[in-house]
Design a protein around this motif. Sequence first.
Motif, PDB file in Angstrom:
ATOM      1  N   PHE A  93       4.832 -45.724   6.082  1.00  0.00           N
ATOM      2  CA  PHE A  93       5.158 -45.937   4.672  1.00  0.00           C
ATOM      3  C   PHE A  93       3.895 -46.243   3.864  1.00  0.00           C
ATOM      4  O   PHE A  93       3.636 -45.613   2.829  1.00  0.00           O
ATOM      5  CB  PHE A  93       6.161 -47.086   4.547  1.00  0.00           C
ATOM      6  CG  PHE A  93       6.691 -47.293   3.155  1.00  0.00           C
ATOM      7  CD1 PHE A  93       7.760 -46.549   2.681  1.00  0.00           C
ATOM      8  CD2 PHE A  93       6.123 -48.237   2.308  1.00  0.00           C
ATOM      9  CE1 PHE A  93       8.255 -46.741   1.394  1.00  0.00           C
ATOM     10  CE2 PHE A  93       6.606 -48.443   1.025  1.00  0.00           C
ATOM     11  CZ  PHE A  93       7.678 -47.681   0.566  1.00  0.00           C
ATOM     12  N   LEU A  94       3.120 -47.212   4.328  1.00  0.00           N
ATOM     13  CA  LEU A  94       1.909 -47.589   3.607  1.00  0.00           C
ATOM     14  C   LEU A  94       0.917 -46.429   3.568  1.00  0.00           C
ATOM     15  O   LEU A  94       0.253 -46.196   2.544  1.00  0.00           O
ATOM     16  CB  LEU A  94       1.264 -48.823   4.258  1.00  0.00           C
ATOM     17  CG  LEU A  94       2.090 -50.114   4.235  1.00  0.00           C
ATOM     18  CD1 LEU A  94       1.366 -51.224   4.988  1.00  0.00           C
ATOM     19  CD2 LEU A  94       2.379 -50.564   2.801  1.00  0.00           C
ATOM     20  N   GLY A  95       0.842 -45.709   4.672  1.00  0.00           N
ATOM     21  CA  GLY A  95      -0.059 -44.568   4.704  1.00  0.00           C
ATOM     22  C   GLY A  95       0.362 -43.458   3.757  1.00  0.00           C
ATOM     23  O   GLY A  95      -0.479 -42.827   3.101  1.00  0.00           O
TER      24      GLY A  95
ATOM     25  N   SER B 114      -0.660 -44.601   0.244  1.00  0.00           N
ATOM     26  CA  SER B 114      -1.984 -45.211   0.065  1.00  0.00           C
ATOM     27  C   SER B 114      -2.898 -44.426  -0.874  1.00  0.00           C
ATOM     28  O   SER B 114      -3.764 -45.022  -1.534  1.00  0.00           O
ATOM     29  CB  SER B 114      -2.665 -45.384   1.423  1.00  0.00           C
ATOM     30  OG  SER B 114      -2.856 -44.135   2.060  1.00  0.00           O
ATOM     31  N   ASP B 115      -2.728 -43.118  -0.971  1.00  0.00           N
ATOM     32  CA  ASP B 115      -3.599 -42.316  -1.843  1.00  0.00           C
ATOM     33  C   ASP B 115      -3.247 -42.467  -3.320  1.00  0.00           C
ATOM     34  O   ASP B 115      -4.096 -42.243  -4.195  1.00  0.00           O
ATOM     35  CB  ASP B 115      -3.521 -40.832  -1.460  1.00  0.00           C
ATOM     36  CG  ASP B 115      -4.161 -40.551  -0.115  1.00  0.00           C
ATOM     37  OD1 ASP B 115      -4.989 -41.373   0.319  1.00  0.00           O
ATOM     38  OD2 ASP B 115      -3.823 -39.526   0.500  1.00  0.00           O
ATOM     39  N   THR B 116      -2.012 -42.841  -3.601  1.00  0.00           N
ATOM     40  CA  THR B 116      -1.556 -42.892  -5.000  1.00  0.00           C
ATOM     41  C   THR B 116      -1.203 -44.306  -5.459  1.00  0.00           C
ATOM     42  O   THR B 116      -1.011 -44.526  -6.659  1.00  0.00           O
ATOM     43  CB  THR B 116      -0.311 -42.009  -5.176  1.00  0.00           C
ATOM     44  OG1 THR B 116       0.681 -42.390  -4.202  1.00  0.00           O
ATOM     45  CG2 THR B 116      -0.667 -40.535  -4.981  1.00  0.00           C
TER      46      THR B 116
ATOM     47  N   ASN C 147      -0.991 -51.061 -10.038  1.00  0.00           N
ATOM     48  CA  ASN C 147      -0.018 -50.274 -10.805  1.00  0.00           C
ATOM     49  C   ASN C 147      -0.372 -48.788 -10.739  1.00  0.00           C
ATOM     50  O   ASN C 147      -1.307 -48.344 -11.399  1.00  0.00           O
ATOM     51  CB  ASN C 147       0.011 -50.734 -12.259  1.00  0.00           C
ATOM     52  CG  ASN C 147       1.233 -50.241 -13.000  1.00  0.00           C
ATOM     53  OD1 ASN C 147       2.202 -49.794 -12.390  1.00  0.00           O
ATOM     54  ND2 ASN C 147       1.198 -50.342 -14.321  1.00  0.00           N
ATOM     55  N   PRO C 148       0.368 -48.058  -9.878  1.00  0.00           N
ATOM     56  CA  PRO C 148       1.497 -48.502  -9.054  1.00  0.00           C
ATOM     57  C   PRO C 148       0.997 -49.213  -7.800  1.00  0.00           C
ATOM     58  O   PRO C 148      -0.172 -49.143  -7.462  1.00  0.00           O
ATOM     59  CB  PRO C 148       2.202 -47.193  -8.706  1.00  0.00           C
ATOM     60  CG  PRO C 148       1.083 -46.189  -8.680  1.00  0.00           C
ATOM     61  CD  PRO C 148       0.139 -46.606  -9.762  1.00  0.00           C
TER      62      PRO C 148
END
Length: 822
Positions: A23-25, A28-30, A71-72
């Motif tokens: 989920f975190l991965g 993580s880019d956005t 944010n986000p």
Amino acid sequence: MYSFIGNPAGKKSMNVNMVRESFLGFFSDTHKIIKPYPIVPRWREDVLLVNASIYDFQPHVTSGLVKPPGNPLVMSQPCIRMDDVDSVGFTGRHLTSFEMLCHDSFNYSGNHVYWKNETVSYCFNFFTRAIGIDGKLISFKEKPWSGGGNAGAALEVFVKGLELATLVFMDLKVDPEGQFDVDGEKYSKMPLEVVDTGYGLERIAWVTMGSSTVYDAVFPDVIKFVKEHSGVNFADSEEMAKVTISGVSETYLSQSAESDDLIRYLRNAYIISDHSRSLVHLLKDYVIPSNVKVGYLERMLLRRIFRAADIINFTGNIMDIMKMHIAALSGIIEDFPYQFAEDVIAGEREKFQKNIVEGKAEVLRLLKKKKGIENEDLQLLYDSSGMPPDLVREIASSQNVTVEIPKDFHSLIAARHKIGQKSGEGNIEIYPEIKTRPLYYDDTHIYDFNALVLFSSKNKIIPNQTAFYPTGGGQPNDLGYFVYKGRNVQVTNVEKKGEAIVHTLESPVDKGSRIIGHIDIERRRRLMVHHSSTHLILGVMREYLGEQVWQAGAQKGVESSRIDISYNRKLTDEDISEIEKRCLKAIMENRKIKASFMDWNKATEKYGFRLFEGGVPLSSKLRVVEIEGIDIEGCGGTHLSNTGEIGIIKIISAESIQEGIQRIIFCAGKSALDYIQANYSQLDQIRKATRITSEDISQGVQKLAQENIDLRKKLELYIKTQAESLYESSVESTIGQHRWNIIKGNIEQEVYQFLIKYIMSKNSNFVIMNEEALTCSVISSDPSMVKELLNIVSHESQVKPSRFSKIELNRDQFAEFLKILK
């Protein structure tokens, strides 16, 4: 109905760690990854536990006062919910603690991040791409959502019958005058639009595994350990799967007594496994078991663990179970306080066993008083004695009494200990939106100032600026006076209302008036000394006693102050002495005391949530007060510039005011000197009165006290000897139809009192004629004989029968009765 059990969804089986990383991965880019907040929300005063990830941002971020930390943002937030505690182990799907995965956005006017379409797209792509769930299996169900003072539209996300996520589009806030109605409450538009998502980490792992229960998916090794260290057999997973799929609990049991027992034992194994995981989070935050607030909820979980362990004859160590959970939660739990946890569990186990013994006796006493035991009785027995309701039912059954236990019993108990909404005060005064400049933040040494009255009503004014500190943070308001039209007008109260500082005066002052304020310097100075000393003592106690020390309350005063701390034992004299020494060392080191306003997020990121020990300000900035190298807190009070200005701190007393809370009363600076001098004066008076010449006055007083004890023993022996001598020397005489033992003489009061008790213990008939007091006392085991004799003495027929009676006589009556006795 769940269709994933035995038929999982997703490309592969994933445990909770794999789901969290995925989920975190994925985001993580956005999105900015935010570390999880503590499960005990120190930044809020309206809730006991974090129930959802949005709790981290209510009300400071959702109100628009504070910007979000990202944010986000994306995070995995541990949560505890006690509402369904009774369902744990029974339905196969309920947990007390869980991690809520979230990706949130905060949309402001002119700064749109993303809203509904993007949120649904993110959700769908995560499940299909990261988890590998077939998109055809994903369904969305629309429903309204409300919580924590906010509301909005929401979408529930289901896969094969199991709800995996909720997507909330929060754009409403509670407002009695609002135009929108959600679940019977009025709401109005928020100043921002918040995407608040909540994904069930454990449920996602469960749906990819397809196991019988969520417990078997989340902590299978713990369940195995519990089973291996128990003295009973358990139902197999296929049997429990039927219960989980059917969505029922106890009503499912309908096969045989043996089968019922096997499932009951398995459910208790689940209870131990689940509750111990929640304890990890609570003990990580140094929650001390008690009978109030979050401490009570922790105690409830411990009691349920102990009861479940007794039912399945569990012989293992609960700490071993918790260590397994800690290892599994390595991405969430850091620096776990093992010794603190061991002490808490051992102490609560001992209390539980003692309470069970005493509680059984209490249940039997209750059954003697009334024919049945009702729900209110069950709750009272649980709160007062920790008696598990099923054990109460067993005891009552042995007395042929049937007890009905509500299915949500523990949820009802938990609800009783929730923080209630504060009731509104009557006759609330409304003030205009005026900003008063607080000069006490510019310089705490401003004692005289000019001001313009911007608002006036009766005896209350709001000036454009003031050096008067308003009551707040446990610090009383300043006192002093304003010079108005050539006369002094006393200030009797100062309080903050929004950004306005309202002053209550002894007489009215007109709006538009220019006035001069004068602060009571001595009072302000003593309050500053005590406030800075409160921070110093707290920091020193945390360093000396350990990280479990949290401020639980404080009140600053002029002559003395108090601070309440969370700590699981009473402070000893040695503790107090050491704390005083460490405070003195810090004072002599002249540590700097600095106060500055910081951005909310930067402050919490740098210093953590201990900032809120002194209270939770609802503002965009935090005023941070730091005693160099000792303590850092968010605080709005007035402070000294350095610790050297404190002078000295003297702890007056330390006591336990409730379980887990210690109260320390102290004085500092000039007030400490006053206290020490007053005590020295009293000691000097004692020295003079007792003529103690020894330098060690305590030794001299102890010697006098021992001498007094020895004299008292000699006096007691004398009294006893005299009374027994009078008893033995008594003379028999016949009065009326009965024989009496007569004692005559001048009898001292203490000898007389002992003699009465001595005679009554012998059940003899006695008359005591006390010449010194001119009294006649009559004692007999037969009350009618006492009445008969007193009628003869006093010639009164209204004497009430009693084993002992005493009457006062004049000299003539006394002499006349003595003749009768002869």
